[in-house]
Design a protein around this motif. Sequence first.
Motif, PDB file in Angstrom:
ATOM      1  N   ILE A  88       0.902  -1.031  -0.021  1.00  0.00           N
ATOM      2  CA  ILE A  88      -0.081   0.133  -0.125  1.00  0.00           C
ATOM      3  C   ILE A  88       0.811   1.434  -0.060  1.00  0.00           C
ATOM      4  O   ILE A  88       1.729   1.330   0.757  1.00  0.00           O
ATOM      5  CB  ILE A  88      -0.994   0.001   1.230  1.00  0.00           C
ATOM      6  N   ASP A  89       0.650   2.048  -1.171  1.00  0.00           N
ATOM      7  CA  ASP A  89       1.314   3.492  -0.986  1.00  0.00           C
ATOM      8  C   ASP A  89       0.482   4.310  -0.187  1.00  0.00           C
ATOM      9  O   ASP A  89      -0.635   4.926  -0.754  1.00  0.00           O
ATOM     10  CB  ASP A  89       1.434   3.874  -2.633  1.00  0.00           C
ATOM     11  N   VAL A  90       1.038   4.797   0.976  1.00  0.00           N
ATOM     12  CA  VAL A  90       0.072   5.566   1.735  1.00  0.00           C
ATOM     13  C   VAL A  90      -0.172   6.911   1.307  1.00  0.00           C
ATOM     14  O   VAL A  90      -1.316   7.602   1.465  1.00  0.00           O
ATOM     15  CB  VAL A  90       0.597   5.754   3.233  1.00  0.00           C
ATOM     16  N   GLU A  91       0.773   7.481   0.475  1.00  0.00           N
ATOM     17  CA  GLU A  91       0.458   8.779  -0.180  1.00  0.00           C
ATOM     18  C   GLU A  91      -0.494   8.671  -1.130  1.00  0.00           C
ATOM     19  O   GLU A  91      -1.396   9.456  -1.679  1.00  0.00           O
ATOM     20  CB  GLU A  91       1.746   9.136  -0.789  1.00  0.00           C
ATOM     21  N   VAL A  92      -0.735   7.624  -2.118  1.00  0.00           N
ATOM     22  CA  VAL A  92      -1.738   7.461  -3.142  1.00  0.00           C
ATOM     23  C   VAL A  92      -3.081   7.457  -2.194  1.00  0.00           C
ATOM     24  O   VAL A  92      -3.932   7.856  -2.665  1.00  0.00           O
ATOM     25  CB  VAL A  92      -1.369   6.249  -3.835  1.00  0.00           C
ATOM     26  N   ALA A  93      -3.058   6.467  -1.134  1.00  0.00           N
ATOM     27  CA  ALA A  93      -4.394   6.511  -0.474  1.00  0.00           C
ATOM     28  C   ALA A  93      -4.726   7.820   0.248  1.00  0.00           C
ATOM     29  O   ALA A  93      -6.026   8.081  -0.034  1.00  0.00           O
ATOM     30  CB  ALA A  93      -3.940   5.378   0.665  1.00  0.00           C
ATOM     31  N   ARG A  94      -4.005   8.640   0.352  1.00  0.00           N
ATOM     32  CA  ARG A  94      -4.273   9.957   0.941  1.00  0.00           C
ATOM     33  C   ARG A  94      -4.900  10.674  -0.150  1.00  0.00           C
ATOM     34  O   ARG A  94      -5.826  11.477   0.178  1.00  0.00           O
ATOM     35  CB  ARG A  94      -3.086  10.657   1.465  1.00  0.00           C
ATOM     36  N   LYS A  95      -4.365  10.851  -1.310  1.00  0.00           N
ATOM     37  CA  LYS A  95      -4.771  11.521  -2.322  1.00  0.00           C
ATOM     38  C   LYS A  95      -6.250  10.818  -2.842  1.00  0.00           C
ATOM     39  O   LYS A  95      -7.135  11.756  -3.164  1.00  0.00           O
ATOM     40  CB  LYS A  95      -3.796  11.299  -3.529  1.00  0.00           C
ATOM     41  N   GLU A  96      -6.296   9.500  -2.821  1.00  0.00           N
ATOM     42  CA  GLU A  96      -7.590   8.944  -3.132  1.00  0.00           C
ATOM     43  C   GLU A  96      -8.636   9.490  -2.126  1.00  0.00           C
ATOM     44  O   GLU A  96      -9.636   9.491  -2.316  1.00  0.00           O
ATOM     45  CB  GLU A  96      -7.615   7.333  -2.954  1.00  0.00           C
ATOM     46  N   ALA A  97      -8.360   9.391  -0.656  1.00  0.00           N
ATOM     47  CA  ALA A  97      -9.093   9.836   0.276  1.00  0.00           C
ATOM     48  C   ALA A  97      -9.505  11.642   0.293  1.00  0.00           C
ATOM     49  O   ALA A  97     -10.759  11.878   0.148  1.00  0.00           O
ATOM     50  CB  ALA A  97      -8.575   9.789   1.707  1.00  0.00           C
ATOM     51  N   GLU A  98      -8.642  12.123  -0.277  1.00  0.00           N
ATOM     52  CA  GLU A  98      -8.840  13.683  -0.563  1.00  0.00           C
ATOM     53  C   GLU A  98      -9.902  13.764  -1.677  1.00  0.00           C
ATOM     54  O   GLU A  98     -10.912  14.761  -1.749  1.00  0.00           O
ATOM     55  CB  GLU A  98      -7.625  14.425  -0.811  1.00  0.00           C
ATOM     56  N   LEU A  99      -9.694  13.349  -2.864  1.00  0.00           N
ATOM     57  CA  LEU A  99     -10.578  13.261  -3.996  1.00  0.00           C
ATOM     58  C   LEU A  99     -11.957  12.856  -3.710  1.00  0.00           C
ATOM     59  O   LEU A  99     -12.840  13.447  -4.020  1.00  0.00           O
ATOM     60  CB  LEU A  99     -10.019  12.437  -5.248  1.00  0.00           C
ATOM     61  N   ALA A 100     -12.035  11.619  -3.015  1.00  0.00           N
ATOM     62  CA  ALA A 100     -13.234  11.121  -2.436  1.00  0.00           C
ATOM     63  C   ALA A 100     -14.193  12.233  -1.655  1.00  0.00           C
ATOM     64  O   ALA A 100     -15.308  12.453  -1.755  1.00  0.00           O
ATOM     65  CB  ALA A 100     -13.354   9.965  -1.961  1.00  0.00           C
ATOM     66  N   LYS A 101     -13.341  12.788  -0.749  1.00  0.00           N
ATOM     67  CA  LYS A 101     -13.971  13.959   0.121  1.00  0.00           C
ATOM     68  C   LYS A 101     -14.747  14.813  -0.753  1.00  0.00           C
ATOM     69  O   LYS A 101     -15.532  15.444  -0.384  1.00  0.00           O
ATOM     70  CB  LYS A 101     -13.174  14.452   1.042  1.00  0.00           C
ATOM     71  N   GLN A 102     -13.785  15.507  -1.833  1.00  0.00           N
ATOM     72  CA  GLN A 102     -14.117  16.577  -2.362  1.00  0.00           C
ATOM     73  C   GLN A 102     -15.340  16.115  -3.341  1.00  0.00           C
ATOM     74  O   GLN A 102     -16.208  16.910  -3.635  1.00  0.00           O
ATOM     75  CB  GLN A 102     -12.856  16.974  -3.441  1.00  0.00           C
ATOM     76  N   LYS A 103     -15.277  15.132  -4.019  1.00  0.00           N
ATOM     77  CA  LYS A 103     -16.558  14.544  -4.756  1.00  0.00           C
ATOM     78  C   LYS A 103     -17.544  14.187  -3.864  1.00  0.00           C
ATOM     79  O   LYS A 103     -18.692  14.616  -4.293  1.00  0.00           O
ATOM     80  CB  LYS A 103     -15.865  13.014  -5.470  1.00  0.00           C
ATOM     81  N   LEU A 104     -17.505  13.902  -2.657  1.00  0.00           N
ATOM     82  CA  LEU A 104     -18.599  13.591  -1.847  1.00  0.00           C
ATOM     83  C   LEU A 104     -19.540  14.906  -1.569  1.00  0.00           C
ATOM     84  O   LEU A 104     -20.599  14.977  -1.566  1.00  0.00           O
ATOM     85  CB  LEU A 104     -18.183  12.938  -0.449  1.00  0.00           C
ATOM     86  N   ALA A 105     -18.611  15.973  -1.288  1.00  0.00           N
ATOM     87  CA  ALA A 105     -19.264  17.266  -0.963  1.00  0.00           C
ATOM     88  C   ALA A 105     -20.156  17.814  -2.287  1.00  0.00           C
ATOM     89  O   ALA A 105     -21.088  18.662  -2.013  1.00  0.00           O
ATOM     90  CB  ALA A 105     -18.234  18.138  -0.807  1.00  0.00           C
ATOM     91  N   LYS A 106     -19.744  17.226  -3.566  1.00  0.00           N
ATOM     92  CA  LYS A 106     -20.752  17.741  -4.608  1.00  0.00           C
ATOM     93  C   LYS A 106     -21.800  16.886  -4.998  1.00  0.00           C
ATOM     94  O   LYS A 106     -22.563  17.338  -5.788  1.00  0.00           O
ATOM     95  CB  LYS A 106     -19.439  18.108  -5.661  1.00  0.00           C
TER      96      LYS A 106
END
Length: 133
Positions: A88-106
Amino acid sequence: MATFKLEVITPLKKVLEMEVERVILRTSEGDMGILAKHAPLVAELAVGEMKINSEGTEEKFFVAGGFLEISKDRTLVLADEAINIKDIDVEVARKEAELAKQKLAKLKEDRDIAVTQKALQSALTKIGMVENR
Protein backbone atom coordinates in the motif's frame (compact mmCIF):
# COMPACT_ATOMS: atom_id res chain seq x y z
CA MET A 1 -1.90 -26.27 14.95
CA ALA A 2 -4.05 -27.63 12.10
CA THR A 3 -3.96 -25.80 8.77
CA PHE A 4 -6.32 -25.21 5.87
CA LYS A 5 -6.01 -23.86 2.33
CA LEU A 6 -6.68 -20.14 1.86
CA GLU A 7 -7.21 -18.62 -1.58
CA VAL A 8 -7.63 -14.89 -2.13
CA ILE A 9 -8.81 -13.89 -5.59
CA THR A 10 -9.71 -10.49 -7.06
CA PRO A 11 -11.20 -9.77 -10.49
CA LEU A 12 -7.66 -9.05 -11.73
CA LYS A 13 -5.60 -11.90 -10.28
CA LYS A 14 -5.07 -14.63 -7.71
CA VAL A 15 -3.50 -12.71 -4.83
CA LEU A 16 -2.68 -15.59 -2.52
CA GLU A 17 -2.87 -19.37 -2.18
CA MET A 18 -1.32 -21.00 0.86
CA GLU A 19 -1.81 -23.23 3.89
CA VAL A 20 -2.70 -21.14 6.95
CA GLU A 21 -3.50 -21.70 10.61
CA ARG A 22 -5.88 -18.79 11.16
CA VAL A 23 -7.58 -15.95 9.28
CA ILE A 24 -9.34 -12.96 10.81
CA LEU A 25 -11.32 -10.68 8.53
CA ARG A 26 -14.28 -8.32 8.45
CA THR A 27 -17.64 -9.43 7.10
CA SER A 28 -20.79 -7.36 6.75
CA GLU A 29 -21.87 -8.91 10.07
CA GLY A 30 -18.62 -8.06 11.91
CA ASP A 31 -15.13 -9.48 12.41
CA MET A 32 -14.73 -13.23 12.00
CA GLY A 33 -11.99 -15.68 12.90
CA ILE A 34 -11.48 -18.84 10.86
CA LEU A 35 -9.60 -21.95 11.98
CA ALA A 36 -9.23 -25.38 10.38
CA LYS A 37 -12.46 -27.41 10.25
CA HIS A 38 -14.66 -24.31 10.47
CA ALA A 39 -18.31 -24.93 9.67
CA PRO A 40 -19.27 -24.24 6.03
CA LEU A 41 -20.32 -20.64 5.51
CA VAL A 42 -20.85 -17.96 2.88
CA ALA A 43 -20.61 -14.32 3.95
CA GLU A 44 -20.39 -10.86 2.41
CA LEU A 45 -17.08 -9.08 3.00
CA ALA A 46 -16.83 -5.51 4.24
CA VAL A 47 -13.97 -3.05 3.87
CA GLY A 48 -11.32 -3.90 6.42
CA GLU A 49 -8.22 -5.75 7.46
CA MET A 50 -7.50 -9.44 6.96
CA LYS A 51 -4.89 -11.04 9.23
CA ILE A 52 -3.36 -14.34 8.15
CA ASN A 53 -1.38 -16.48 10.58
CA SER A 54 0.88 -19.24 9.28
CA GLU A 55 3.98 -20.87 10.73
CA GLY A 56 4.33 -18.29 13.49
CA THR A 57 4.11 -15.24 11.21
CA GLU A 58 1.28 -12.83 10.56
CA GLU A 59 0.55 -11.09 7.26
CA LYS A 60 -1.96 -8.28 6.91
CA PHE A 61 -4.04 -7.46 3.86
CA PHE A 62 -6.48 -4.69 3.01
CA VAL A 63 -9.71 -6.22 1.68
CA ALA A 64 -12.58 -4.28 0.13
CA GLY A 65 -15.88 -6.01 -0.50
CA GLY A 66 -16.68 -9.34 -2.08
CA PHE A 67 -17.55 -12.71 -0.61
CA LEU A 68 -16.12 -15.36 1.68
CA GLU A 69 -16.79 -19.07 1.20
CA ILE A 70 -15.70 -21.59 3.81
CA SER A 71 -15.90 -25.26 2.88
CA LYS A 72 -14.58 -28.46 4.41
CA ASP A 73 -10.87 -27.90 3.75
CA ARG A 74 -10.67 -24.56 1.94
CA THR A 75 -11.48 -20.91 2.55
CA LEU A 76 -12.02 -18.77 -0.54
CA VAL A 77 -11.96 -14.99 -0.41
CA LEU A 78 -13.41 -13.43 -3.57
CA ALA A 79 -12.58 -9.77 -2.99
CA ASP A 80 -13.22 -6.66 -5.03
CA GLU A 81 -9.75 -5.55 -3.90
CA ALA A 82 -7.06 -7.28 -1.80
CA ILE A 83 -3.65 -5.72 -1.17
CA ASN A 84 -0.81 -6.81 1.09
CA ILE A 85 -0.22 -3.99 3.59
CA LYS A 86 3.43 -3.89 2.44
CA ASP A 87 2.23 -2.90 -1.05
CA ILE A 88 0.00 0.00 0.00
CA ASP A 89 1.31 3.43 -1.02
CA VAL A 90 0.02 5.66 1.79
CA GLU A 91 0.50 8.86 -0.25
CA VAL A 92 -1.67 7.48 -3.06
CA ALA A 93 -4.27 6.45 -0.47
CA ARG A 94 -4.23 9.97 1.01
CA LYS A 95 -4.83 11.43 -2.47
CA GLU A 96 -7.68 8.94 -3.04
CA ALA A 97 -9.24 9.98 0.29
CA GLU A 98 -8.97 13.68 -0.52
CA LEU A 99 -10.51 13.22 -3.99
CA ALA A 100 -13.35 11.16 -2.52
CA LYS A 101 -14.04 13.83 0.12
CA GLN A 102 -14.15 16.55 -2.54
CA LYS A 103 -16.44 14.50 -4.76
CA LEU A 104 -18.71 13.58 -1.85
CA ALA A 105 -19.29 17.25 -1.06
CA LYS A 106 -20.61 17.82 -4.62
CA LEU A 107 -22.84 14.76 -5.04
CA LYS A 108 -26.63 14.76 -4.95
CA GLU A 109 -27.74 11.22 -5.92
CA ASP A 110 -27.80 8.46 -3.27
CA ARG A 111 -26.08 5.89 -5.51
CA ASP A 112 -23.16 8.20 -6.30
CA ILE A 113 -22.84 9.11 -2.63
CA ALA A 114 -22.71 5.43 -1.60
CA VAL A 115 -20.02 4.59 -4.19
CA THR A 116 -17.92 7.59 -3.16
CA GLN A 117 -18.35 6.82 0.54
CA LYS A 118 -17.03 3.30 -0.10
CA ALA A 119 -14.02 4.74 -1.95
CA LEU A 120 -13.36 7.12 0.94
CA GLN A 121 -13.70 4.34 3.51
CA SER A 122 -11.29 2.17 1.51
CA ALA A 123 -8.68 4.91 1.26
CA LEU A 124 -8.93 5.79 4.96
CA THR A 125 -8.70 2.12 5.97
CA LYS A 126 -5.53 1.71 3.89
CA ILE A 127 -3.98 4.77 5.53
CA GLY A 128 -4.92 3.58 9.02
CA MET A 129 -3.54 0.07 8.42
CA VAL A 130 -0.18 1.34 7.19
CA GLU A 131 0.21 3.96 9.91
CA ASN A 132 -0.77 1.56 12.73
CA ARG A 133 1.34 -1.46 11.81
